[in-house]
Design a protein around this motif. Structure first.
Motif, PDB file in Angstrom:
ATOM      1  N   ARG A   1      45.468  45.046  40.348  1.00 50.74           N
ATOM      2  CA  ARG A   1      46.166  45.417  41.450  1.00 50.74           C
ATOM      3  C   ARG A   1      46.560  47.023  41.332  1.00 50.74           C
ATOM      4  NH1 ARG A   1      48.524  42.192  44.924  1.00 50.74           N
ATOM      5  NH2 ARG A   1      48.515  40.614  43.545  1.00 50.74           N
TER       6      ARG A   1
ATOM      7  N   MET B   1      50.548  44.056  33.770  1.00 48.61           N
ATOM      8  CA  MET B   1      50.843  42.578  33.698  1.00 48.61           C
ATOM      9  C   MET B   1      51.356  42.088  32.474  1.00 48.61           C
ATOM     10  SD  MET B   1      47.109  41.013  34.715  1.00 48.61           S
ATOM     11  CE  MET B   1      47.595  39.155  34.063  1.00 48.61           C
TER      12      MET B   1
ATOM     13  N   ALA C   1      45.191  43.814  45.147  1.00 49.57           N
ATOM     14  CA  ALA C   1      44.481  43.619  43.963  1.00 49.57           C
ATOM     15  C   ALA C   1      42.900  43.140  44.293  1.00 49.57           C
ATOM     16  CB  ALA C   1      44.648  42.280  43.441  1.00 49.57           C
TER      17      ALA C   1
ATOM     18  N   GLU D   1      46.498  45.048  35.279  1.00 48.87           N
ATOM     19  CA  GLU D   1      46.098  44.276  36.402  1.00 48.87           C
ATOM     20  C   GLU D   1      45.096  44.700  37.250  1.00 48.87           C
ATOM     21  OE1 GLU D   1      48.287  41.669  40.051  1.00 48.87           O
ATOM     22  OE2 GLU D   1      49.613  42.745  38.828  1.00 48.87           O
TER      23      GLU D   1
ATOM     24  N   GLN E   1      44.554  34.407  30.172  1.00 53.05           N
ATOM     25  CA  GLN E   1      44.999  35.344  31.218  1.00 53.05           C
ATOM     26  C   GLN E   1      43.928  36.382  31.805  1.00 53.05           C
ATOM     27  OE1 GLN E   1      47.132  38.845  29.112  1.00 53.05           O
ATOM     28  NE2 GLN E   1      48.848  38.299  30.698  1.00 53.05           N
TER      29      GLN E   1
ATOM     30  N   SER F   1      42.576  39.441  34.485  1.00 56.89           N
ATOM     31  CA  SER F   1      42.989  40.362  34.939  1.00 56.89           C
ATOM     32  C   SER F   1      43.549  40.413  36.525  1.00 56.89           C
ATOM     33  CB  SER F   1      42.150  41.754  34.858  1.00 56.89           C
ATOM     34  OG  SER F   1      40.822  41.472  35.290  1.00 56.89           O
ATOM     35  N   ASP F   2      43.035  39.345  37.176  1.00 61.89           N
ATOM     36  CA  ASP F   2      43.535  39.077  38.494  1.00 61.89           C
ATOM     37  C   ASP F   2      44.968  38.325  38.538  1.00 61.89           C
ATOM     38  OD1 ASP F   2      43.149  36.435  37.501  1.00 61.89           O
ATOM     39  OD2 ASP F   2      41.928  35.759  39.351  1.00 61.89           O
ATOM     40  N   ASN F   3      45.817  38.198  37.379  1.00 60.37           N
ATOM     41  CA  ASN F   3      46.873  37.976  37.181  1.00 60.37           C
ATOM     42  C   ASN F   3      47.558  36.471  37.720  1.00 60.37           C
ATOM     43  OD1 ASN F   3      49.522  38.290  35.966  1.00 60.37           O
ATOM     44  ND2 ASN F   3      50.405  39.470  37.919  1.00 60.37           N
TER      45      ASN F   3
END
Length: 522
Positions: A268, A495, A419, A266, A508, A510-512
């Protein structure tokens, strides 16, 4: 009014054919904070509510900004942006979307009492040009307004007025209102019913302005805090999807022919933050704060065996970091990603040099239902700190209990995850978390860790339109933060999503953030 919404939803469901209706059962790791997207600046709640509410602009599945409730925009001066609104859009209750709704929403989210005001740090004012044109003024040249606006969702002004809700609510302070438990957006789904901590039902908005890529008629959102229960529900078919697949169960899930797993790291970053006020909250040291001594902070850093944390607590799936931001975030500098080596003897020596040869006690605030494997990595680090001579008192509880303590500063060390959303830029962390509390800056600076030199660099970056110069200013600010060990970075968290085979497509990023309006079911 509510009855009318329900009847409309039922009618739409019937028209689609009950036998053919497609339902997605979403088993989440926790409950959302509120139905009011302005009630707390928390990414997960906003990601769920983005299915109901929308902003003027939005991120695509590959994190590019595209039009949403605004069709186009331009700058009319260095500090004024003009937005041309989409015509023909209606809220879920049938009210038309106009410039008045934008003005009321911006006033509400930027209110001094708004917990989300930090997500719009440069906002100064807005005005209506006509029913479908709005101008937004910022307090100086500012390059990130569009990024900010992706998470500023638009309310129906008339609906807010009818329910005495023009002022924001605040989950952290226990301030509630009609939007806490009711919703009326323009998004692809509307709220049919809600039982907090049990189930929230979303149904397809048949009148959505956009062309749907999904074929979902109904979403059943169910918070399932227990990881084992969530896995069992997925394997048995009680739920179709979870956005929090437990790391320890990924091999088992991957082994099932009925389940698919999507996995990445992620954006984050996870780190520890200190209480740097004049006195600790809960300690056997009185009259001063040992954390104000950089040697103590460095001792805590040196005492963490990050490889052991990654291997045991994070199942080898996290990315160890010495930086506070992920490599994909503008402002990242590889040289800042280096960590001081784990050295228990060096940690003990630093602690003795600082005047605490026998250590001291302090409270460590962690949450049981927030970051990935948070309970495990907090326990691991607490044990490591104990071996170095510290006496951490680990306070582990759900975020509903811990958030009010954090916002009041009732902690000594806390786990933190950031994030950099919605900006996808280091300025998000710098202005909201690291900057001293002034105006809209430092909203999440709960421990008084601001620094005048860092603040000055952040302020310059916030008005620098030359992107290369802006990024360099952010790197300089992050370098000072690192040199002072104001925080202890741990990792970018992994994630993992898991879903039943009936979920045909799932995007999907990468900011989830789940984007179920891009999802199709078989």
């Amino acid at each position: 009014m509510k009855k009318a919404w329900l009847l409309a939803a039922v009618a739409a469901f019937a028209l689609s054919g009950a036998a053919e209706a497609k339902t997605l059962k979403w088993g989440a790791g926790r409950e959302i904070a509120s139905l009011d997207p302005y009630s707390f600046g928390e990414t997960f709640t906003l990601s769920v509510l983005n299915h109901v509410y929308e902003g003027l602009v939005r991120y695509t599945g590959d994190l590019k900004i595209e039009p949403a409730l605004a069709e186009s925009w331009e700058t009319v001066s260095p500090t004024v942006w003009r937005f041309h609104l989409r015509k023909g859009v209606t809220f879920h209750n049938g009210d038309p979307f106009t410039a008045d709704d934008v003005i009321a929403s911006l006033a509400r989210v930027s209110d001094a009492a708004s917990p989300l005001k930090g997500n719009l740090p440069a906002y100064k004012s807005s005005k209506k040009i006509d029913d479908y044109t709005v101008e937004i003024e910022v307090d100086g040249p500012y390059p990130l307004l569009l990024n900010d606006l992706t998470n500023i969702f638009i309310f129906d002004k008339k609906w807010l007025e009818e329910h005495n809700a023009l002022k924001p609510t605040d989950v952290g302070k226990g301030v509630t209102g009609y939007p806490t438990d009711h919703a009326n957006g323009t998004g692809p789904f509307s709220i049919e019913s809600r039982q907090p901590d049990a189930k929230t039902i979303l149904v397809r908005n048949q009148g959505w302005w956009d062309k749907p890529q999904h074929n979902i008629d109904r979403i059943e959102f169910v918070p399932i805090a227990s990881a084992s229960t969530r896995v069992a529900a997925l394997l048995s078919g009680e739920i179709d999807y979870t956005n929090v697949a437990p790391l320890q169960d990924l091999p088992r899930l991957k082994a099932s022919s009925d389940v698919k797993v999507m996995q990445t790291n992620e954006l984050r970053s996870v780190f520890f933050a200190f209480n740097l006020k004049d006195q600790l909250f809960e300690s056997d040291v009185k009259g001063k704060n040992p954390f104000q001594d950089i040697r103590v902070r460095e001792a805590l850093y040196r005492a963490i065996d990050i490889d052991a944390v990654q291997k045991r607590a994070m199942r080898g799936l996290s990315r160890n970091t010495g930086a506070l931001i992920a490599p994909a975030i503008p402002g990242y500098e590889p040289s800042q990603d280096e960590r001081p080596p784990f050295d228990l003897n060096a940690a003990k020596k630093l602690l003795t040099e600082a005047g605490y040869p026998n250590g001291f006690s302090f409270q460590m605030n962690c949450q049981s239902d927030s970051l990935v494997n948070e309970e495990e990595f907090c326990q691991a680090v607490a044990s490591m700190w104990s071996r170095a001579g510290f006496k951490p008192n680990l306070s582990m509880a759900p975020r509903a209990q811990q958030t009010p303590k954090r916002t009041k500063g009732d902690f000594d060390v806390l786990s933190f995850g950031w994030a950099n959303e919605p900006m996808i830029d280091a300025y998000s962390l710098l202005v909201q978390v690291i900057h001293s509390r002034t105006g809209t800056a430092g909203v999440f600076n709960w421990g008084n860790w601001g620094d005048p030199k860092v603040d000055a660099l952040i302020d310059k970056a916030g008005v620098e339109l030359d992107n290369a110069k802006r990024i360099e200013l952010m790197k300089q600010a992050l370098k000072l933060v690192k040199e002072q060990t104001l925080f202890i970075p741990l990792h970018q968290q992994p994630m993992a999503w898991a879903m039943r085979a009936n979920v045909e497509t799932m995007v999907q990023a990468s900011d989830n953030k789940p984007r179920l309006w891009l999802t199709k079911l078989k």
